[in-house]
Design a protein around this motif. Structure first.
Motif, PDB file in Angstrom:
ATOM      1  N   LEU A 254      -5.442  -6.717   5.854  1.00 17.07           N
ATOM      2  CA  LEU A 254      -4.828  -7.296   4.730  1.00 17.07           C
ATOM      3  C   LEU A 254      -3.314  -7.581   4.654  1.00 17.07           C
ATOM      4  O   LEU A 254      -2.860  -8.555   4.301  1.00 17.07           O
ATOM      5  CB  LEU A 254      -5.047  -6.336   3.475  1.00 17.07           C
ATOM      6  CG  LEU A 254      -4.971  -7.288   1.988  1.00 17.07           C
ATOM      7  CD1 LEU A 254      -5.918  -8.176   1.901  1.00 17.07           C
ATOM      8  CD2 LEU A 254      -5.006  -6.444   0.972  1.00 17.07           C
ATOM      9  N   SER A 255      -2.541  -6.440   5.474  1.00 21.44           N
ATOM     10  CA  SER A 255      -1.236  -6.643   5.662  1.00 21.44           C
ATOM     11  C   SER A 255      -1.015  -7.885   6.440  1.00 21.44           C
ATOM     12  O   SER A 255       0.391  -8.243   6.621  1.00 21.44           O
ATOM     13  CB  SER A 255      -0.650  -5.287   6.468  1.00 21.44           C
ATOM     14  OG  SER A 255      -1.713  -5.188   7.550  1.00 21.44           O
ATOM     15  N   ALA A 256      -1.999  -8.402   7.261  1.00 24.69           N
ATOM     16  CA  ALA A 256      -1.682  -9.524   8.094  1.00 24.69           C
ATOM     17  C   ALA A 256      -1.779 -11.089   7.699  1.00 24.69           C
ATOM     18  O   ALA A 256      -1.649 -11.923   8.042  1.00 24.69           O
ATOM     19  CB  ALA A 256      -2.634  -9.391   9.291  1.00 24.69           C
ATOM     20  N   VAL A 257      -1.794 -10.935   6.049  1.00 21.25           N
ATOM     21  CA  VAL A 257      -1.865 -12.216   5.582  1.00 21.25           C
ATOM     22  C   VAL A 257      -0.631 -12.945   5.490  1.00 21.25           C
ATOM     23  O   VAL A 257       0.423 -12.310   5.249  1.00 21.25           O
ATOM     24  CB  VAL A 257      -2.476 -11.927   4.044  1.00 21.25           C
ATOM     25  CG1 VAL A 257      -2.257 -13.043   3.069  1.00 21.25           C
ATOM     26  CG2 VAL A 257      -3.895 -11.473   3.736  1.00 21.25           C
ATOM     27  N   PRO A 258      -0.627 -14.135   5.740  1.00 19.02           N
ATOM     28  CA  PRO A 258       0.570 -15.038   6.083  1.00 19.02           C
ATOM     29  C   PRO A 258       1.403 -14.940   4.685  1.00 19.02           C
ATOM     30  O   PRO A 258       0.751 -15.043   3.600  1.00 19.02           O
ATOM     31  CB  PRO A 258       0.187 -16.332   6.489  1.00 19.02           C
ATOM     32  CG  PRO A 258      -1.076 -16.254   7.205  1.00 19.02           C
ATOM     33  CD  PRO A 258      -1.776 -14.879   6.317  1.00 19.02           C
TER      34      PRO A 258
ATOM     35  N   VAL B 170      -2.534  -3.332   0.171  1.00 21.45           N
ATOM     36  CA  VAL B 170      -2.454  -3.733  -1.248  1.00 21.45           C
ATOM     37  C   VAL B 170      -1.063  -3.523  -1.879  1.00 21.45           C
ATOM     38  O   VAL B 170      -0.473  -4.466  -2.346  1.00 21.45           O
ATOM     39  CB  VAL B 170      -3.642  -3.359  -2.340  1.00 21.45           C
ATOM     40  CG1 VAL B 170      -3.597  -3.895  -3.621  1.00 21.45           C
ATOM     41  CG2 VAL B 170      -4.940  -3.963  -1.624  1.00 21.45           C
ATOM     42  N   ALA B 171      -0.674  -2.422  -1.772  1.00 21.93           N
ATOM     43  CA  ALA B 171       0.605  -2.174  -2.316  1.00 21.93           C
ATOM     44  C   ALA B 171       1.779  -2.904  -1.422  1.00 21.93           C
ATOM     45  O   ALA B 171       2.690  -3.242  -2.044  1.00 21.93           O
ATOM     46  CB  ALA B 171       0.644  -0.598  -2.144  1.00 21.93           C
ATOM     47  N   ALA B 172       1.624  -2.993  -0.130  1.00 19.79           N
ATOM     48  CA  ALA B 172       2.526  -3.778   0.547  1.00 19.79           C
ATOM     49  C   ALA B 172       2.778  -5.144   0.153  1.00 19.79           C
ATOM     50  O   ALA B 172       3.943  -5.586   0.248  1.00 19.79           O
ATOM     51  CB  ALA B 172       2.287  -3.550   2.212  1.00 19.79           C
TER      52      ALA B 172
ATOM     53  N   ASP C 268     -10.188   2.756   3.889  1.00 19.83           N
ATOM     54  CA  ASP C 268      -9.957   2.661   2.505  1.00 19.83           C
ATOM     55  C   ASP C 268      -8.453   2.714   2.192  1.00 19.83           C
ATOM     56  O   ASP C 268      -7.961   2.028   1.651  1.00 19.83           O
ATOM     57  CB  ASP C 268     -11.095   3.359   1.632  1.00 19.83           C
ATOM     58  CG  ASP C 268     -12.202   2.574   1.351  1.00 19.83           C
ATOM     59  OD1 ASP C 268     -12.451   1.539   2.026  1.00 19.83           O
ATOM     60  OD2 ASP C 268     -13.004   3.088   0.457  1.00 19.83           O
ATOM     61  N   ALA C 269      -8.113   3.890   2.782  1.00 24.62           N
ATOM     62  CA  ALA C 269      -6.593   4.267   2.547  1.00 24.62           C
ATOM     63  C   ALA C 269      -5.515   3.423   3.038  1.00 24.62           C
ATOM     64  O   ALA C 269      -4.597   3.122   2.295  1.00 24.62           O
ATOM     65  CB  ALA C 269      -6.487   5.718   3.278  1.00 24.62           C
ATOM     66  N   GLN C 270      -5.896   2.744   4.034  1.00 25.14           N
ATOM     67  CA  GLN C 270      -5.054   1.999   4.833  1.00 25.14           C
ATOM     68  C   GLN C 270      -5.258   0.605   4.163  1.00 25.14           C
ATOM     69  O   GLN C 270      -4.248  -0.219   4.003  1.00 25.14           O
ATOM     70  CB  GLN C 270      -5.499   1.656   6.322  1.00 25.14           C
ATOM     71  CG  GLN C 270      -5.048   2.714   7.231  1.00 25.14           C
ATOM     72  CD  GLN C 270      -5.807   2.447   8.679  1.00 25.14           C
ATOM     73  OE1 GLN C 270      -6.962   2.099   8.826  1.00 25.14           O
ATOM     74  NE2 GLN C 270      -5.168   3.192   9.671  1.00 25.14           N
TER      75      GLN C 270
ATOM     76  N   VAL D 126     -14.131  -0.786   1.800  1.00 27.37           N
ATOM     77  CA  VAL D 126     -13.806  -1.625   3.095  1.00 27.37           C
ATOM     78  C   VAL D 126     -15.259  -1.698   3.828  1.00 27.37           C
ATOM     79  O   VAL D 126     -15.978  -0.712   4.105  1.00 27.37           O
ATOM     80  CB  VAL D 126     -12.693  -1.187   3.975  1.00 27.37           C
ATOM     81  CG1 VAL D 126     -12.820  -1.590   5.486  1.00 27.37           C
ATOM     82  CG2 VAL D 126     -11.532  -1.162   3.424  1.00 27.37           C
ATOM     83  N   ASP D 127     -15.525  -3.015   4.239  1.00 27.68           N
ATOM     84  CA  ASP D 127     -17.061  -3.000   4.843  1.00 27.68           C
ATOM     85  C   ASP D 127     -16.840  -2.249   6.270  1.00 27.68           C
ATOM     86  O   ASP D 127     -16.160  -2.343   6.950  1.00 27.68           O
ATOM     87  CB  ASP D 127     -17.338  -4.460   5.188  1.00 27.68           C
ATOM     88  CG  ASP D 127     -18.492  -4.798   5.736  1.00 27.68           C
ATOM     89  OD1 ASP D 127     -19.746  -4.871   5.073  1.00 27.68           O
ATOM     90  OD2 ASP D 127     -18.508  -5.184   7.103  1.00 27.68           O
ATOM     91  N   PRO D 128     -18.083  -1.574   6.522  1.00 27.23           N
ATOM     92  CA  PRO D 128     -17.896  -0.649   7.771  1.00 27.23           C
ATOM     93  C   PRO D 128     -17.987  -1.453   8.964  1.00 27.23           C
ATOM     94  O   PRO D 128     -17.449  -1.197   9.952  1.00 27.23           O
ATOM     95  CB  PRO D 128     -19.493  -0.001   7.487  1.00 27.23           C
ATOM     96  CG  PRO D 128     -19.648   0.088   6.285  1.00 27.23           C
ATOM     97  CD  PRO D 128     -19.075  -1.105   5.712  1.00 27.23           C
TER      98      PRO D 128
END
Length: 526
Positions: A250-254, A298-300, A291-293, A278-280
């Motif tokens: 998710l952090s890689a979203v442009p 999301v917060a980032a 899930d923690a990452q 998060v899908d396994p």
């Protein structure tokens, strides 16, 4: 003038507008003039020069000129297609050109005939040919369609292009009610409620009368829910599963994406309840994405000013909310997931049917629990928004006071009727996007609640893939009335909310053209 030019000479037709008008003959009132002059190079011929000015308020389609000639005078066989004769009385109509004379406009033309008689008793559209005087100003032409230049929580400011002709001032209409009269080509309408949409037209006037109304614009005051979202924004779906598109954390979203919809929450064995994690398979593909990452990502994103919401359903989703208990289960489970993961709202993407009554109940319950910051979006298929009687459209209208935006999937549909109901428009075209978005815009949703959903390029959908530039063309057509295809909406919608793509993953796979083309263009909209 040579005889071989004598069929019919249109001396000046630049003022004639080639558009539809009233078909009944309309008297041009004051302003017609006609002068017949014998031409020396014809010897026995004659030439008639006419200037017709439309002093009325309706367009004139098919004006006519009638005149008499001395008994026994012919007009030549070359008039047969344009001139009807009865004795010495002749009627010319402009059938060949099918011209339209707009209010306040003028047209000059010539008639040529054989001698020896000179035409007399001339009439234009049934009125006497006056003979060359100054016709006076006439009513002004229509001003340009207004555009929205500013909006507050209680006012909107409009501006327009000045009307042609002699103008005393402008009257601004809200629907059929006059809201202002000004001498400048701009106005601020005050005293409006927050987040209210109104439709405005403008007419010019002078001592003779009032022009036709301009094109319309729909203006929306500020203060709508989720005002911290941009006025125009780009939404993208992020895959919580593995498919042929690129896998992304998710952090890689442009950065061009303003709203990220995480796809998808899934149904549990309890009716109405949904679950998320998060899908396994995706976790493995990303080298162990926990899930923690995900929560940290999301917060980032939110720290960068982005919004992240949970999408429910999808093509394979089987979420069913069909009674009050299921509605309560849905609201409670979504609220729990939002609190755990930090989501800002929910997206309804149920492609296998929904009950608008109980889904509305569920969304209102969730809104009561979260408060006015809750983002609510929807992603219906094209067919779902063809009629207000459809379940998705009915749901959108029933919750429009708390609804953020509808991202209709304008793809995988084939041809569909637009708001004009005149023809089926082919998917993947500007006409398709504008004519179908018009259905929502003209049937109860505010412009800020309507967005265009398109695939992010090859592989993302089975049909309806378009170049990102086509999306920009459609947005300009809806917001500004420019770059339209053959379909033109009945008014402009400067508040059109933006665009959505399926999906961020596919966009990255295809080089990022969708976000890099559509995202910056949204910032240019009014």
């Amino acid at each position: 003038m040579k005889r071989h030019l004598a069929r019919l000479v249109a001396v000046l037709v630049a003022a004639v507008l080639a558009c539809a008008g009233t078909t009944a003959p309309v008297a041009a009132a004051a302003g017609e003039s006609a002068v017949f002059v014998r031409t020396s190079d014809w010897g026995s011929g004659w030439e008639g020069r006419f200037t017709v000015t439309n002093g009325g308020t309706s367009t004139v389609n098919g004006w006519r000129v009638e005149f008499d000639l001395p008994a026994g005078t012919g007009v030549g066989s070359y008039w047969d297609a344009l001139l009807t004769s009865s004795g010495n009385h002749h009627t010319f109509t402009n059938r060949e050109y099918n011209g339209v004379l707009a209010p306040g406009a003028s047209v000059s033309f010539g008639l040529l005939g054989t001698g020896p008689g000179t035409p007399t008793g001339c009439r234009v559209n049934g009125l006497p040919c006056a003979g060359g005087g100054d016709p006076g100003p006439g009513v002004p032409g229509a001003p340009g369609a207004p555009r929205v230049t500013a909006a507050t929580t209680s006012s909107v400011t409009l501006a327009w292009t000045a009307a042609p002709g002699t103008v005393t001032g402008y009257r601004v209409y809200e629907g059929d009610t006059q809201r202002a009269s000004v001498t400048a080509s701009s106005v601020t309408i005050s005293g409006l409620p927050a987040c209210a949409s109104r439709t405005y037209t403008v007419a010019a006037y002078n001592s003779v009368g009032e022009s036709p109304r301009s094109g319309a614009v729909t203006a929306t005051t500020a203060g709508c829910p989720q005002a911290d979202l941009p006025r125009h924004f780009l939404t993208g779906y992020w895959h919580n599963f593995v498919n042929p598109a690129a896998e992304l954390r998710l952090s890689a979203v442009p950065s061009e994406y303003d709203l990220v919809a995480v796809a998808f929450a899934e149904a549990t064995s309890t009716q109405g309840q949904v679950d998320f994690g998060v899908d396994p398979e995706l976790s493995t593909a990303l080298g162990g994405y926990t899930d923690a990452q995900f929560k940290a990502d999301v917060a980032a994103l939110k720290s960068r000013g982005k919004k992240v919401i949970l999408s429910v359903g999808g093509e394979a989703g089987r979420v069913v909310v069909a009674d009050a208990t299921a509605a309560a289960n849905f609201a409670a489970s979504v609220r729990s997931i939002m609190a755990e993961y930090g989501f800002d709202g929910v997206d309804i993407d149920l492609e296998n049917g929904l009950n608008p009554t109980y889904m509305a109940q569920a969304l209102r319950a969730l809104r009561d629990q979260v408060g006015p910051s809750l983002i609510i979006t929807m992603a219906p298929q094209t067919i779902d928004m063809q009629s207000t009687s459809g379940s998705y459209f009915a749901l959108a209208l029933s919750v429009r006071d708390i609804l953020t935006v509808v991202h209709t999937q304008f793809y995988n549909s084939g041809s569909m009727l637009g708001c004009d109901q005149a023809q089926a428009y082919t998917q993947g075209t500007v006409n398709f996007l504008t004519a179908l978005a018009c259905i929502q815009l003209e049937n109860g949703l505010r412009p800020d609640q309507v967005a265009l959903g398109l695939p992010a390029g090859p592989g993302a959908a089975g049909g309806g893939v378009v170049a990102p530039s086509v999306v920009n063309d459609a947005l300009d057509c809806l917001a500004r009335g420019t770059r339209c295809g053959s379909f033109r909406p009945p008014r402009t919608y400067p508040g059109i909310r933006g665009a959505m793509t399926w999906s961020i993953n596919w966009d990255v796979t295809n080089g990022g053209a969708f976000a890099n083309t559509v995202g910056p263009h949204l910032d240019t909209l009014p």
